[in-house]
Scaffold this active site. Structure first.
Site, short mmCIF file in Angstrom:
data_model
loop_
_atom_site.label_atom_id
_atom_site.label_comp_id
_atom_site.label_asym_id
_atom_site.label_seq_id
_atom_site.Cartn_x
_atom_site.Cartn_y
_atom_site.Cartn_z
N THR A 4 0.82 -1.21 0.00
CA THR A 4 0.00 0.00 0.00
C THR A 4 0.85 1.26 0.00
OG1 THR A 4 -0.20 -0.40 2.37
CG2 THR A 4 -2.12 -0.87 1.02
N GLU A 15 -23.35 -4.56 3.27
CA GLU A 15 -22.91 -3.39 4.03
C GLU A 15 -24.01 -2.34 4.10
OE1 GLU A 15 -20.32 -3.41 5.88
OE2 GLU A 15 -19.73 -5.36 5.08
N ASP A 27 -20.38 -11.48 11.78
CA ASP A 27 -21.49 -10.72 12.35
C ASP A 27 -22.28 -11.60 13.30
OD1 ASP A 27 -20.79 -8.67 10.71
OD2 ASP A 27 -22.31 -9.10 9.20
N THR A 77 6.49 1.91 2.86
CA THR A 77 7.90 2.26 2.70
C THR A 77 8.04 3.55 1.90
OG1 THR A 77 8.30 -0.11 2.65
CG2 THR A 77 10.11 1.30 2.03
P1 ADP Z 1 4.69 -1.42 1.38
O1 ADP Z 1 5.93 -0.92 2.03
O2 ADP Z 1 3.44 -0.88 1.98
O3 ADP Z 1 4.62 -2.90 1.24
P2 ADP Z 1 5.85 -0.12 -0.85
O4 ADP Z 1 6.00 1.26 -0.33
O5 ADP Z 1 7.06 -0.97 -0.83
O6 ADP Z 1 4.68 -0.86 -0.11
O7 ADP Z 1 5.27 -0.02 -2.33
C1 ADP Z 1 5.84 -0.69 -3.40
C2 ADP Z 1 5.74 0.13 -4.66
O8 ADP Z 1 4.39 0.25 -5.07
C3 ADP Z 1 6.22 1.55 -4.48
O9 ADP Z 1 7.58 1.65 -4.71
C4 ADP Z 1 5.42 2.30 -5.52
O10 ADP Z 1 5.99 2.21 -6.80
C5 ADP Z 1 4.12 1.55 -5.54
N1 ADP Z 1 3.13 2.17 -4.66
C6 ADP Z 1 2.60 1.61 -3.55
N2 ADP Z 1 1.71 2.43 -2.99
C7 ADP Z 1 1.68 3.55 -3.71
C8 ADP Z 1 0.94 4.77 -3.61
N3 ADP Z 1 0.08 4.98 -2.62
N4 ADP Z 1 1.17 5.71 -4.56
C9 ADP Z 1 2.05 5.50 -5.54
N5 ADP Z 1 2.76 4.37 -5.69
C10 ADP Z 1 2.59 3.39 -4.80
ZN ZN Z 2 -21.46 -7.72 8.08
MG MG Z 3 7.52 -2.13 2.51
#
Ligand code: ADP
Ligand code: ZN
Ligand code: MG
Length: 637
Positions: A230, A449, A525, A233
């Site tokens: 998501t 929902e 639920d 990092t």
């Molecule tokens: P996590 O650490 O949550 O597992 P990462 O930060 O390593 O995820 O994300 C991996 C790649 O996915 C990033 O380098 C980027 O290219 C893409 N990415 C993930 N989330 C986003 C976001 N919200 N916006 C833009 N790119 C994203």
């Molecule tokens: Zn429910």
């Molecule tokens: Mg990560």
């Protein structure tokens, strides 16, 4: 003329060998071994190889290997002039008519007690031989040593300078100078709430003195929680990039395979490095690998991971935030973290980094499509609509796949068809991990929902609806399941509990009403509904029939297993009555909910439609819908 041609042949050869076996540029050679040392080793090896080749091809040619039986034959015929016997073989010279005189032979010995007698009989001069083991034993040492030496050199080169055995504890935290983490908030999309929460951290890091003067309390540790991919990092890097401060990052999993004591030493090192560079960010990725709750280890005792975690806790307690160091960490499994990590003064600020909704996905797609040429028929909004449940990493992957597909077909631009195909591919990959819903599931979940939401707005005592979302949450939903009735059970009235029960049943009843059948989605639920009903009957004395008696002790200590049930302090008969009462309570509520939703059928359809289109609807919108459409009078069935 090229300089090499002036050299002699051997020099050239050795040069070649040296360049094959130690391909380094001369610069590096200087701080490696002195050139002479390894020159002589290679020289020795080459000479040895040439020597053995020579032996094989020139000496061996003149010696004929013959079977022992033939040797005996020659011996019987008087063709042997003299032999030399060593423990394994017999080397001799022939005198013969058919063979040219002086022909040497060798034969391998077999057990033959008559040999000496035969030799004496035929007047062959014979002698024994003691073979010196010196050369072979030296070689059997030198060759393995040479091989070991080569491997060692190779490994050292791989590790790079300064990574010898002595420096294992040196922190591997990579320091990205500020111009290296060029990531800013502009590169992160779809997780605006998280970005907003981190804005304060950015502010603090860019003007620590301002905050110090005001004496405001700055979070020491910020924990980013959310499903993999998501952008946790990425977000941490973006905070460093926005604040233009150094970024020290280390991954929890790096600590796992370390020797005892090394992990703790690294943590110490990391913190002392960082304090010298303040203001800065320390980022611990995959905190769960390091911060697993202590005591989960069955073997007990202090293990390495525990020591490292303890060191981390000590370091976090030991420094002041106003020095300008902020510790960030990321995890997708907050539930297994040691509670000590989450106490005030440690990771007391938690930021949820959830899966993006349709608008968020569109924004993320736009970011990643920047470096790709898109055809005129591409509509990223549509792509976002087709990819519920995708996280940022999936979307980045999607764009990349599409670009590869287009390139394979020698296209100039990425077309909608490529994106479609890429979506199918990525989904096929994700479905294995059960992270995306198909359209039918999506519809069912939307109605489910909506059922919860409408009931919540229709009954008197339920909390108002904040938002309705069908973005597959997976791990991100964990934050919400903490609403167990046990937490605030002494604060709730009977009607509040009944309404809570009604809201819980709303999802399932909506499915019944619309689809005429039910899915497994309501299981959680129902479980919670049953728990509430059971508590009402057996603990709170809220049932008329059973009266004001508590039949169950409150659940005690946390360390009991989850399914541990204390010994019953009541009869089987009472137990049956409790079960009946619980069932009755649930049944009555079910009827009530059925009535509510049947009279709100139109809103239910409308809301579910909106929810499955938008994936997220604010509570405000639902309230507007409810105001507009009057309650349909419906016979209660
Ligand atoms: P996590 O650490 O949550 O597992 P990462 O930060 O390593 O995820 O994300 C991996 C790649 O996915 C990033 O380098 C980027 O290219 C893409 N990415 C993930 N989330 C986003 C976001 N919200 N916006 C833009 N790119 C994203
Ligand atoms: Zn429910
Ligand atoms: Mg990560």
């Amino acid at each position: 003329m090229a300089p090499e041609e002036k050299k002699g042949l051997t020099e050239n050869l050795i040069d070649k060998f040296r360049s094959v076996f130690s391909p380094q540029d001369p610069q590096q050679k200087k701080n490696a071994l002195p050139p002479k040392a390894h020159f002589s080793i290679w020289y020795f090896l080459i000479v040895f190889m040439l020597f053995s080749l020579f032996q094989q091809y020139f000496l061996a040619r003149k010696v004929e290997t013959i079977p022992y039986s033939q040797f005996k034959q020659y011996l019987a015929n008087g063709q042997v002039s003299k032999v030399t016997i060593d423990p394994e073989s017999i080397v001799g010279t022939l005198i013969g008519k058919d063979k040219k005189p002086g022909q040497q032979f060798i034969t391998f010995r077999v057990e033959d007690p008559d040999l000496v007698k035969d030799l004496g009989q035929h007047k062959v001069s014979y002698s024994g031989k003691y073979e010196s083991k010196f050369l072979s034993s030296v070689l059997s040492w030198v060759i393995p040593l040479a091989i070991f030496f080569i491997i060692w050199r190779f490994a050292m080169k791989k590790m790079g300078p300064g990574m010898g055995v002595m420096s294992f504890s040196k922190s591997k935290a990579k320091l990205f100078a500020q111009n290296e983490t060029k990531v800013t908030f502009a590169d992160v999309a779809g997780i605006d709430e998280a970005k907003e929460e981190l804005q304060e951290v950015v502010e603090f890091l860019s003007h620590p003195d301002k905050f110090q003067k005001l004496g405001g309390r700055i979070p020491k540790g910020v924990l980013l929680v959310g499903p993999p991919g998501t952008g946790k990092t990425l977000l941490a890097k973006a905070v460093a990039g926005e604040a233009k401060v150094p970024f020290f990052s280390i991954s929890g999993s790096e600590f796992v395979e370390m020797f005892v004591g090394v992990g703790a030493a690294r943590v110490r090192d990391l913190f002392s490095q960082a304090t010298r560079q303040a203001p800065c960010i320390i980022f611990i990725d995959e905190l769960d690998a390091l911060g697993k709750a202590r005591g989960i280890n069955v073997m007990g005792g202090h293990d390495e991971q525990e020591q490292t975690l303890n060191q981390l806790l000590v370091e976090m307690d030991g420094f002041e935030t106003n020095k300008g160091v902020i510790i960030m960490a990321a995890t997708n499994r907050p539930e297994i973290l040691d509670p000590a990590l989450l106490r005030p003064g440690r990771f007391d600020r938690q930021v949820l980094v959830d899966r993006p909704d349709i608008n968020g996905r569109e924004a993320i797609l736009k970011i990643h499509a920047k470096n790709v040429l898109l055809g005129p028929d591409v509509d990223l909004r549509k792509v976002a609509g087709r990819t519920p449940g995708f996280v940022g990493a999936d979307l980045a992957n999607l764009i990349n796949e599409a670009a590869l597909l287009a390139a394979r077909k020698n296209k100039e631009v990425v077309e909608a068809a490529d994106l479609d195909e890429a979506i199918d591919r990525v989904i096929a990959g994700l479905q294995k991990k059960t992270r995306v819903m198909n359209p039918k599931e999506k519809e069912i979940v939307a109605f489910h929902e909506s059922g919860h939401a409408i009931v919540a707005e229709s009954v008197e005592h339920a909390d108002p609806v904040h938002k309705i979302s069908i973005i597959p949450r997976g791990i991100g939903a964990l934050g919400y399941t903490q609403q167990q009735p046990t937490e605030d059970r002494y604060l709730m009235t009977r009607s509040e509990l009944l309404d809570r029960l009604a809201v819980l049943l709303g999802g399932r009843v909506a499915e019944e009403l619309v689809f005429g059948e039910i899915s497994t989605g309501a299981q959680n639920d129902l479980q919670r509904a049953t728990e509430i009903a059971r508590s009402m009957v057996a603990e709170y004395g809220m049932s008329d029939r059973l009266g004001l008696v508590t039949y169950e002790r409150p659940r005690q200590a946390m360390f009991l297993p989850e399914n541990y049930s204390p010994a019953k302090s009541y009869s089987e008969e009472k137990a049956a009555q409790i079960d009946e009462e619980v069932a009755l309570l649930v049944e009555e509520t079910h009827k009530r909910v059925h009535g509510i939703l049947a009279s709100r059928r139109k809103v239910l359809e409308e809301l579910a439609g909106l929810v499955s289109k938008e994936e997220m609807v604010q509570g405000e919108e639902l309230r507007k819908m409810l105001e507009k459409s009057p309650v349909e009078s419906q016979s209660q069935a």
